[in-house]
Design a protein around this motif. Structure first.
Motif, PDB file in Angstrom:
ATOM      1  N   PRO A 141      46.075  33.621  38.722  1.00 35.38           N
ATOM      2  CA  PRO A 141      45.475  33.193  39.990  1.00 35.38           C
ATOM      3  C   PRO A 141      44.918  34.364  40.800  1.00 35.38           C
ATOM      4  O   PRO A 141      45.584  35.379  40.972  1.00 35.38           O
ATOM      5  CB  PRO A 141      46.652  32.529  40.714  1.00 35.38           C
ATOM      6  CG  PRO A 141      47.587  32.096  39.628  1.00 35.38           C
ATOM      7  CD  PRO A 141      47.458  33.152  38.571  1.00 35.38           C
ATOM      8  N   ASP A 142      43.685  34.203  41.255  1.00 35.79           N
ATOM      9  CA  ASP A 142      43.029  35.140  42.169  1.00 35.79           C
ATOM     10  C   ASP A 142      42.801  36.535  41.581  1.00 35.79           C
ATOM     11  O   ASP A 142      42.504  37.480  42.334  1.00 35.79           O
ATOM     12  CB  ASP A 142      43.819  35.274  43.476  1.00 35.79           C
ATOM     13  CG  ASP A 142      43.986  33.942  44.189  1.00 35.79           C
ATOM     14  OD1 ASP A 142      43.010  33.174  44.229  1.00 35.79           O
ATOM     15  OD2 ASP A 142      45.094  33.674  44.697  1.00 35.79           O
ATOM     16  N   ALA A 143      42.929  36.683  40.275  1.00 34.20           N
ATOM     17  CA  ALA A 143      42.654  37.988  39.660  1.00 34.20           C
ATOM     18  C   ALA A 143      41.171  38.315  39.785  1.00 34.20           C
ATOM     19  O   ALA A 143      40.313  37.430  39.687  1.00 34.20           O
ATOM     20  CB  ALA A 143      43.065  37.984  38.191  1.00 34.20           C
ATOM     21  N   ILE A 144      40.885  39.583  40.024  1.00 36.30           N
ATOM     22  CA  ILE A 144      39.502  40.041  40.212  1.00 36.30           C
ATOM     23  C   ILE A 144      39.129  40.965  39.052  1.00 36.30           C
ATOM     24  O   ILE A 144      39.801  41.968  38.814  1.00 36.30           O
ATOM     25  CB  ILE A 144      39.342  40.793  41.542  1.00 36.30           C
ATOM     26  CG1 ILE A 144      39.736  39.887  42.717  1.00 36.30           C
ATOM     27  CG2 ILE A 144      37.914  41.310  41.704  1.00 36.30           C
ATOM     28  CD1 ILE A 144      39.830  40.617  44.034  1.00 36.30           C
ATOM     29  N   THR A 145      38.079  40.633  38.344  1.00 40.28           N
ATOM     30  CA  THR A 145      37.582  41.481  37.262  1.00 40.28           C
ATOM     31  C   THR A 145      36.526  42.427  37.830  1.00 40.28           C
ATOM     32  O   THR A 145      35.599  41.997  38.531  1.00 40.28           O
ATOM     33  CB  THR A 145      36.972  40.634  36.135  1.00 40.28           C
ATOM     34  OG1 THR A 145      37.975  39.766  35.603  1.00 40.28           O
ATOM     35  CG2 THR A 145      36.452  41.533  35.021  1.00 40.28           C
ATOM     36  N   GLU A 181      51.846  29.440  39.291  1.00 44.26           N
ATOM     37  CA  GLU A 181      51.641  30.149  40.540  1.00 44.26           C
ATOM     38  C   GLU A 181      52.411  31.462  40.545  1.00 44.26           C
ATOM     39  O   GLU A 181      53.487  31.550  39.961  1.00 44.26           O
ATOM     40  CB  GLU A 181      52.078  29.282  41.723  1.00 44.26           C
ATOM     41  CG  GLU A 181      51.268  28.002  41.880  1.00 44.26           C
ATOM     42  CD  GLU A 181      49.803  28.281  42.166  1.00 44.26           C
ATOM     43  OE1 GLU A 181      49.517  29.279  42.858  1.00 44.26           O
ATOM     44  OE2 GLU A 181      48.956  27.502  41.691  1.00 44.26           O
ATOM     45  N   PRO A 182      51.887  32.494  41.219  1.00 40.51           N
ATOM     46  CA  PRO A 182      52.596  33.780  41.291  1.00 40.51           C
ATOM     47  C   PRO A 182      53.961  33.625  41.952  1.00 40.51           C
ATOM     48  O   PRO A 182      54.190  32.707  42.742  1.00 40.51           O
ATOM     49  CB  PRO A 182      51.668  34.640  42.152  1.00 40.51           C
ATOM     50  CG  PRO A 182      50.322  34.026  41.991  1.00 40.51           C
ATOM     51  CD  PRO A 182      50.569  32.559  41.857  1.00 40.51           C
ATOM     52  N   ARG A 183      54.855  34.519  41.613  1.00 39.14           N
ATOM     53  CA  ARG A 183      56.196  34.499  42.188  1.00 39.14           C
ATOM     54  C   ARG A 183      56.127  34.640  43.704  1.00 39.14           C
ATOM     55  O   ARG A 183      55.377  35.472  44.230  1.00 39.14           O
ATOM     56  CB  ARG A 183      57.039  35.620  41.589  1.00 39.14           C
ATOM     57  CG  ARG A 183      57.350  35.390  40.116  1.00 39.14           C
ATOM     58  CD  ARG A 183      58.530  36.231  39.683  1.00 39.14           C
ATOM     59  NE  ARG A 183      58.158  37.636  39.580  1.00 39.14           N
ATOM     60  CZ  ARG A 183      59.052  38.621  39.505  1.00 39.14           C
ATOM     61  NH1 ARG A 183      60.340  38.370  39.568  1.00 39.14           N
ATOM     62  NH2 ARG A 183      58.650  39.869  39.385  1.00 39.14           N
ATOM     63  N   SER A 184      56.942  33.881  44.391  1.00 34.23           N
ATOM     64  CA  SER A 184      56.830  33.764  45.849  1.00 34.23           C
ATOM     65  C   SER A 184      57.307  35.006  46.593  1.00 34.23           C
ATOM     66  O   SER A 184      56.972  35.186  47.763  1.00 34.23           O
ATOM     67  CB  SER A 184      57.629  32.552  46.334  1.00 34.23           C
ATOM     68  OG  SER A 184      59.003  32.678  45.989  1.00 34.23           O
ATOM     69  N   ARG A 185      58.044  35.889  45.916  1.00 33.11           N
ATOM     70  CA  ARG A 185      58.559  37.075  46.615  1.00 33.11           C
ATOM     71  C   ARG A 185      57.494  38.148  46.804  1.00 33.11           C
ATOM     72  O   ARG A 185      57.718  39.131  47.507  1.00 33.11           O
ATOM     73  CB  ARG A 185      59.766  37.651  45.872  1.00 33.11           C
ATOM     74  CG  ARG A 185      59.439  38.240  44.508  1.00 33.11           C
ATOM     75  CD  ARG A 185      60.678  38.684  43.754  1.00 33.11           C
ATOM     76  NE  ARG A 185      61.336  39.819  44.394  1.00 33.11           N
ATOM     77  CZ  ARG A 185      62.413  40.423  43.900  1.00 33.11           C
ATOM     78  NH1 ARG A 185      62.982  39.968  42.796  1.00 33.11           N
ATOM     79  NH2 ARG A 185      62.937  41.459  44.508  1.00 33.11           N
ATOM     80  N   TYR A 186      56.333  37.983  46.133  1.00 30.54           N
ATOM     81  CA  TYR A 186      55.291  39.011  46.181  1.00 30.54           C
ATOM     82  C   TYR A 186      53.962  38.450  46.683  1.00 30.54           C
ATOM     83  O   TYR A 186      53.674  37.260  46.568  1.00 30.54           O
ATOM     84  CB  TYR A 186      55.074  39.610  44.793  1.00 30.54           C
ATOM     85  CG  TYR A 186      56.279  40.317  44.222  1.00 30.54           C
ATOM     86  CD1 TYR A 186      56.770  41.474  44.814  1.00 30.54           C
ATOM     87  CD2 TYR A 186      56.934  39.821  43.098  1.00 30.54           C
ATOM     88  CE1 TYR A 186      57.883  42.121  44.302  1.00 30.54           C
ATOM     89  CE2 TYR A 186      58.049  40.472  42.566  1.00 30.54           C
ATOM     90  CZ  TYR A 186      58.517  41.616  43.182  1.00 30.54           C
ATOM     91  OH  TYR A 186      59.617  42.253  42.677  1.00 30.54           O
ATOM     92  N   LYS A 187      53.144  39.369  47.200  1.00 28.79           N
ATOM     93  CA  LYS A 187      51.749  39.089  47.510  1.00 28.79           C
ATOM     94  C   LYS A 187      50.913  40.035  46.657  1.00 28.79           C
ATOM     95  O   LYS A 187      51.028  41.258  46.804  1.00 28.79           O
ATOM     96  CB  LYS A 187      51.472  39.316  48.992  1.00 28.79           C
ATOM     97  CG  LYS A 187      50.017  39.068  49.389  1.00 28.79           C
ATOM     98  CD  LYS A 187      49.817  39.300  50.880  1.00 28.79           C
ATOM     99  CE  LYS A 187      48.377  39.043  51.289  1.00 28.79           C
ATOM    100  NZ  LYS A 187      48.169  39.285  52.745  1.00 28.79           N
ATOM    101  N   PHE A 188      50.099  39.505  45.772  1.00 26.69           N
ATOM    102  CA  PHE A 188      49.426  40.324  44.771  1.00 26.69           C
ATOM    103  C   PHE A 188      47.945  40.553  45.064  1.00 26.69           C
ATOM    104  O   PHE A 188      47.241  39.658  45.549  1.00 26.69           O
ATOM    105  CB  PHE A 188      49.512  39.656  43.393  1.00 26.69           C
ATOM    106  CG  PHE A 188      50.888  39.628  42.788  1.00 26.69           C
ATOM    107  CD1 PHE A 188      51.428  40.766  42.207  1.00 26.69           C
ATOM    108  CD2 PHE A 188      51.658  38.464  42.808  1.00 26.69           C
ATOM    109  CE1 PHE A 188      52.692  40.746  41.646  1.00 26.69           C
ATOM    110  CE2 PHE A 188      52.919  38.437  42.244  1.00 26.69           C
ATOM    111  CZ  PHE A 188      53.441  39.577  41.666  1.00 26.69           C
TER     112      PHE A 188
END
Length: 314
Positions: free
Chosen positions: A289-293, A194-201
């Motif tokens: 996670p949730d990456a958009i191509t 999971e992405p690091r919790s300090r950021y919203k990507f």
């Protein structure tokens, strides 16, 4: 800013020669046609653009481009110092906080997938190498060369070798250090899922066909030689930099130290090495996670995604 507020970060990832720098200028520069122009600052995720004096071969953003949009982690590091993942993570974390405190959005942009993936997910917990192991591997590197160590890594940890460029001596040695320290391959130490919790990507992966990407790489290499890459190499040598200098180990520089090659052969080798590297760059972004191509030419879709994200966060 409250301590529990997540910092919004836009990630723009693509292999070399995809057109990332031009895109960031079009999106966020002073002359941008989009409403969110000048609302972001760029953090370069290029492991070679950090080095001073190494300009043409790294294709770092030009002075003009950097005058249109703020660019960080470019053109500041001593070429003799190995700038690694830990250095990048520390500086990028600080920059994200600083940029957000100015009410702007940090944009991580680059093609060093190793940096990007670790920044999003965080680094795996690996054991520290023993000093004696590190010394032994350094001695082996000096005696046998990087090719020998890379071949060894392909046997001991093929999964890590597949993600490491043969010119990246630091990461080759680090992977071997981990194996000989604990008996486990580096690839067995998984990144968090999971992405690091300090950021919203918002993570965008720019895509071009292989044929188009290779053509763009070849044109870029031709342009580098026309701009004076061989002369840049001679200037760097005159400054005292050698094939052992960390900055000189990159594609576009290391090929000039292969004995017996003509300039034309060096040019073709840089093209081929860049092709192979471009294929590897995408492997680092699998499963983010949730990456958009998105098609690299589809600036309207990219701008819509970016604009919606910024409007929610600022």
């Amino acid at each position: 800013m409250s301590g529990d507020v997540k910092i919004p970060v836009i990630v723009i990832f693509a292999p070399t020669a995809t057109g990332k720098t031009a895109l960031t200028v079009d999106l966020f520069g002073k002359d941008s046609l989009f409403s969110f122009k000048e609302r972001a600052e760029i953090i370069s995720c290029d492991s070679q653009a950090v080095y001073r004096y190494f300009d043409i071969g790294t294709a770092k953003p030009t002075a003009e481009e950097r005058s249109l949009v703020p660019y960080h982690l470019v053109d500041f590091a001593d070429p003799e110092v190995q700038f690694g993942l830990g250095d990048f993570m520390e500086r990028a974390d600080c920059l994200c906080s600083e940029i957000w405190s100015r009410n702007k959005i940090p944009v991580l942009c680059g093609g060093t997938g190793f940096y990007v993936r670790n920044f999003i997910l965080g680094s795996p917990k690996t054991p520290e190498s023993k000093p004696e192991v590190r010394i032994q591997i350094k001695e082996k590197l000096a005696q046998l060369g990087k090719e020998s160590l890379y071949a060894e890594l392909k046997i001991l940890d093929p999964a890590s070798a597949a993600k490491i460029n043969i010119n990246d001596e630091y990461r080759i040695c680090r992977a071997l250090e981990v194996f000989y320290t604990c008996g486990k391959p580096l690839s067995s130490f998984a990144l968090p899922k999971e992405p690091r919790s300090r950021y919203k990507f918002l993570t965008l992966i720019l895509e071009r066909s292989k044929e188009e990407l290779y053509e763009r790489i070849d044109l870029r290499v031709e342009k580098m030689f026309a701009q004076g890459l061989p002369q840049e190499i001679e200037k760097l040598k005159a400054m005292g930099y050698t094939k052992e200098t960390p900055a000189m180990k990159a594609i576009g520089y290391s090929e000039f130290f292969i004995e017996g090659l003509s300039l034309e052969q060096i040019k073709e080798k840089i093209k081929n090495d860049s092709h192979h590297y471009a294929k590897k760059q995408y492997t680092f972004m699998r499963g983010i996670p949730d990456a958009i191509t998105v098609d690299a030419e589809d600036i309207n879709t990219i701008a819509e995604l970016v604009g919606n994200f910024i409007s929610k966060e600022l």
